[in-house]
Write a protein that holds these residues in place. Structure first.
Motif, PDB file in Angstrom:
ATOM      1  N   TRP A 186      49.423  33.135  -7.792  1.00  0.00           N
ATOM      2  CA  TRP A 186      48.874  31.894  -8.335  1.00  0.00           C
ATOM      3  C   TRP A 186      47.409  32.063  -8.709  1.00  0.00           C
ATOM      4  CZ3 TRP A 186      44.600  29.610  -6.306  1.00  0.00           C
ATOM      5  CH2 TRP A 186      44.270  29.917  -4.978  1.00  0.00           C
ATOM      6  N   PHE A 187      46.644  32.843  -7.922  1.00  0.00           N
ATOM      7  CA  PHE A 187      45.226  33.033  -8.225  1.00  0.00           C
ATOM      8  C   PHE A 187      45.067  33.817  -9.521  1.00  0.00           C
ATOM      9  CE2 PHE A 187      41.300  35.424  -8.182  1.00  0.00           C
ATOM     10  CZ  PHE A 187      40.369  34.449  -7.881  1.00  0.00           C
ATOM     11  N   THR A 188      45.874  34.893  -9.681  1.00  0.00           N
ATOM     12  CA  THR A 188      45.774  35.704 -10.887  1.00  0.00           C
ATOM     13  C   THR A 188      46.185  34.898 -12.109  1.00  0.00           C
ATOM     14  OG1 THR A 188      46.339  37.630  -9.525  1.00  0.00           O
ATOM     15  CG2 THR A 188      46.404  37.921 -11.903  1.00  0.00           C
ATOM     16  N   ARG A 189      47.241  34.091 -11.979  1.00  0.00           N
ATOM     17  CA  ARG A 189      47.666  33.265 -13.116  1.00  0.00           C
ATOM     18  C   ARG A 189      46.599  32.247 -13.492  1.00  0.00           C
ATOM     19  NH1 ARG A 189      52.560  33.598 -10.232  1.00  0.00           N
ATOM     20  NH2 ARG A 189      52.188  31.566  -9.277  1.00  0.00           N
ATOM     21  N   LEU A 190      45.933  31.670 -12.479  1.00  0.00           N
ATOM     22  CA  LEU A 190      44.867  30.711 -12.753  1.00  0.00           C
ATOM     23  C   LEU A 190      43.701  31.395 -13.465  1.00  0.00           C
ATOM     24  CD1 LEU A 190      43.560  27.916 -12.422  1.00  0.00           C
ATOM     25  CD2 LEU A 190      42.739  28.665 -10.165  1.00  0.00           C
ATOM     26  N   ALA A 191      43.303  32.575 -12.944  1.00  0.00           N
ATOM     27  CA  ALA A 191      42.208  33.317 -13.573  1.00  0.00           C
ATOM     28  C   ALA A 191      42.555  33.681 -15.012  1.00  0.00           C
ATOM     29  CB  ALA A 191      41.901  34.574 -12.765  1.00  0.00           C
ATOM     30  N   THR A 199      52.027  43.747  -6.147  1.00  0.00           N
ATOM     31  CA  THR A 199      51.949  42.369  -5.679  1.00  0.00           C
ATOM     32  C   THR A 199      52.203  41.425  -6.858  1.00  0.00           C
ATOM     33  OG1 THR A 199      49.586  42.214  -6.169  1.00  0.00           O
ATOM     34  CG2 THR A 199      50.214  43.058  -3.986  1.00  0.00           C
ATOM     35  N   PRO A 200      52.476  40.142  -6.569  1.00  0.00           N
ATOM     36  CA  PRO A 200      52.661  39.198  -7.682  1.00  0.00           C
ATOM     37  C   PRO A 200      51.469  39.170  -8.641  1.00  0.00           C
ATOM     38  CG  PRO A 200      53.438  38.224  -5.641  1.00  0.00           C
ATOM     39  CD  PRO A 200      52.778  39.520  -5.266  1.00  0.00           C
ATOM     40  N   GLY A 201      50.254  39.272  -8.099  1.00  0.00           N
ATOM     41  CA  GLY A 201      49.082  39.310  -8.974  1.00  0.00           C
ATOM     42  C   GLY A 201      49.050  40.548  -9.834  1.00  0.00           C
ATOM     43  N   MET A 202      49.409  41.690  -9.259  1.00  0.00           N
ATOM     44  CA  MET A 202      49.401  42.939 -10.008  1.00  0.00           C
ATOM     45  C   MET A 202      50.500  42.947 -11.065  1.00  0.00           C
ATOM     46  SD  MET A 202      47.768  45.644 -10.529  1.00  0.00           S
ATOM     47  CE  MET A 202      46.661  45.518  -9.112  1.00  0.00           C
ATOM     48  N   GLU A 203      51.596  42.260 -10.822  1.00  0.00           N
ATOM     49  CA  GLU A 203      52.665  42.204 -11.818  1.00  0.00           C
ATOM     50  C   GLU A 203      52.183  41.564 -13.114  1.00  0.00           C
ATOM     51  OE1 GLU A 203      55.862  40.204  -9.901  1.00  0.00           O
ATOM     52  OE2 GLU A 203      56.675  42.040  -8.985  1.00  0.00           O
ATOM     53  N   LEU A 204      51.298  40.565 -13.015  1.00  0.00           N
ATOM     54  CA  LEU A 204      50.763  39.956 -14.228  1.00  0.00           C
ATOM     55  C   LEU A 204      49.921  40.969 -14.996  1.00  0.00           C
ATOM     56  CD1 LEU A 204      49.417  36.424 -14.762  1.00  0.00           C
ATOM     57  CD2 LEU A 204      48.024  38.347 -15.528  1.00  0.00           C
ATOM     58  N   PHE A 205      49.092  41.737 -14.281  1.00  0.00           N
ATOM     59  CA  PHE A 205      48.309  42.786 -14.945  1.00  0.00           C
ATOM     60  C   PHE A 205      49.236  43.791 -15.630  1.00  0.00           C
ATOM     61  CE2 PHE A 205      44.977  41.267 -12.088  1.00  0.00           C
ATOM     62  CZ  PHE A 205      43.857  41.323 -12.911  1.00  0.00           C
ATOM     63  N   ASN A 206      50.309  44.161 -14.950  1.00  0.00           N
ATOM     64  CA  ASN A 206      51.242  45.125 -15.537  1.00  0.00           C
ATOM     65  C   ASN A 206      51.881  44.590 -16.811  1.00  0.00           C
ATOM     66  OD1 ASN A 206      50.684  46.951 -13.523  1.00  0.00           O
ATOM     67  ND2 ASN A 206      52.557  46.578 -12.371  1.00  0.00           N
ATOM     68  N   ARG A 207      52.209  43.288 -16.819  1.00  0.00           N
ATOM     69  CA  ARG A 207      52.800  42.712 -18.027  1.00  0.00           C
ATOM     70  C   ARG A 207      51.812  42.734 -19.186  1.00  0.00           C
ATOM     71  NH1 ARG A 207      55.046  39.041 -14.279  1.00  0.00           N
ATOM     72  NH2 ARG A 207      53.497  37.433 -14.764  1.00  0.00           N
ATOM     73  N   LEU A 208      50.536  42.462 -18.901  1.00  0.00           N
ATOM     74  CA  LEU A 208      49.526  42.524 -19.956  1.00  0.00           C
ATOM     75  C   LEU A 208      49.391  43.946 -20.492  1.00  0.00           C
ATOM     76  CD1 LEU A 208      46.720  40.243 -18.460  1.00  0.00           C
ATOM     77  CD2 LEU A 208      48.173  39.737 -20.425  1.00  0.00           C
ATOM     78  N   ARG A 209      49.406  44.929 -19.600  1.00  0.00           N
ATOM     79  CA  ARG A 209      49.318  46.321 -20.040  1.00  0.00           C
ATOM     80  C   ARG A 209      50.515  46.685 -20.917  1.00  0.00           C
ATOM     81  NH1 ARG A 209      48.009  47.521 -13.749  1.00  0.00           N
ATOM     82  NH2 ARG A 209      45.762  47.087 -13.809  1.00  0.00           N
TER      83      ARG A 209
END
Length: 296
Positions: free
Chosen positions: A11-16, A157-167
């Motif tokens: 949730w923090f990564t998605r908010l950021a 982690t869930p936050g890292m998964e968002l970074f991976n999708r962007l990459r």
């Protein structure tokens, strides 16, 4: 909950991400400065790790003020790097030529990548987490003359998964580490393609005691066994922030030592990789984005 675990929450990564991709650059820079002042001022596991890592890189002669100043820069530049990933890829810019600020593959870097590919053998690039390694990694993948597989942390982690999708949106062939993706990496190297991964971050399982900046650290070593099995060439590289833009840089490729004594060969080649990474990190220690303790 640790500070690191808090920032890794989905949730923090998605908010950021939602906020960051819409902020103008001047506001993004100001948020990065405020966040860095907060993180460098209050005790936390994140602060302790960054301070300790900077003490080792700067050496025993470094003053507490110098360590603190570098730690502040680490947090500030990390926040800016994440903001720039969100603002670029999150808003549909996926080609290096479109990125703001500019991300440049220097002519020397391009020539070295081409020379490595021209060997006709696989190319393994050992990277370190300096500056905006996300945008720099995208640049390497788009400029490498052969297909480049990126080995990422296992079990993100869930936050890292968002970074991976962007990459992946930027065209990166990203594969979290697993037995299957390691086998795939060996196949690619044997077929003359490329593999890149960061090797300066402790991962737990698979770490081993190695000498790094003159002291015993615990870092992954399994990648060198993969290199020797694939009989590929090796390069080290990273990304620096200099004069308002990012520069992707690599050292010249080299042939791993192969004597037939596997453990000896692993140790000798690891030493060369880590020595080259030390040289890269020393150029801009305040840009080494390492938020876990390397020296336990």
């Amino acid at each position: 909950m640790s500070t690191k675990a808090f920032f890794g929450k989905g949730w923090f990564t998605r908010l950021a991400f939602s906020v960051g991709r819409h902020l103008p650059p001047a506001v993004g820079e100001q948020v990065a400065r405020v966040g860095a002042r907060v993180l460098v001022s209050f005790d936390s596991d994140l602060r302790a790790a960054v301070f300790d890592n900077q003490r080792h890189v700067l050496g025993p002669e470094a003053s507490p003020e110098a360590v603190r100043a570098n730690a502040y820069e680490v947090f500030r530049q990390a926040a800016r790097a994440y903001y720039e990933l969100f603002r670029n890829v999150g808003r549909g810019r996926t080609r290096v030529a479109e990125f703001e600020p500019p991300v440049r593959v220097l002519p020397e870097t391009r020539a070295r990548l081409q020379a490595a590919a021209d060997t006709g053998r696989g190319v393994f690039i050992a990277g370190c987490h300096v500056s905006n390694f996300d945008l720099g990694g995208i640049a390497f993948c788009q400029e490498m003359p052969v297909p480049l597989q990126v080995l990422a942390l296992a079990n993100p982690t869930p936050g890292m998964e968002l970074f991976n999708r962007l990459r992946q949106q930027a065209g990166i062939m990203l594969t979290p580490i697993s037995p299957e993706t390691l086998r795939q990496a060996i196949r690619r190297l044997r077929e003359g393609e490329g593999v890149i991964t960061g090797v300066d971050r402790p991962i737990g399982e698979g770490d081993a005691p190695v000498e790094f900046f003159g002291a015993t650290a615990h870092l992954p070593v399994g990648y060198m066994r993969m290199v020797l099995r694939a009989n590929c060439v090796v390069m080290t590289g990273t990304c620096f922030y200099e004069e308002g833009e990012y520069h992707a840089v690599v050292n010249p490729h080299w042939e791993p030592v192969q004597t037939g004594d596997r453990e000896h060969d692993v140790a000798v080649n690891l030493r060369r990789v880590l020595t080259e990474l030390e040289g890269l990190i020393r150029q801009h220690p305040e840009q080494w984005m390492m938020f876990v303790p390397v020296w336990r």
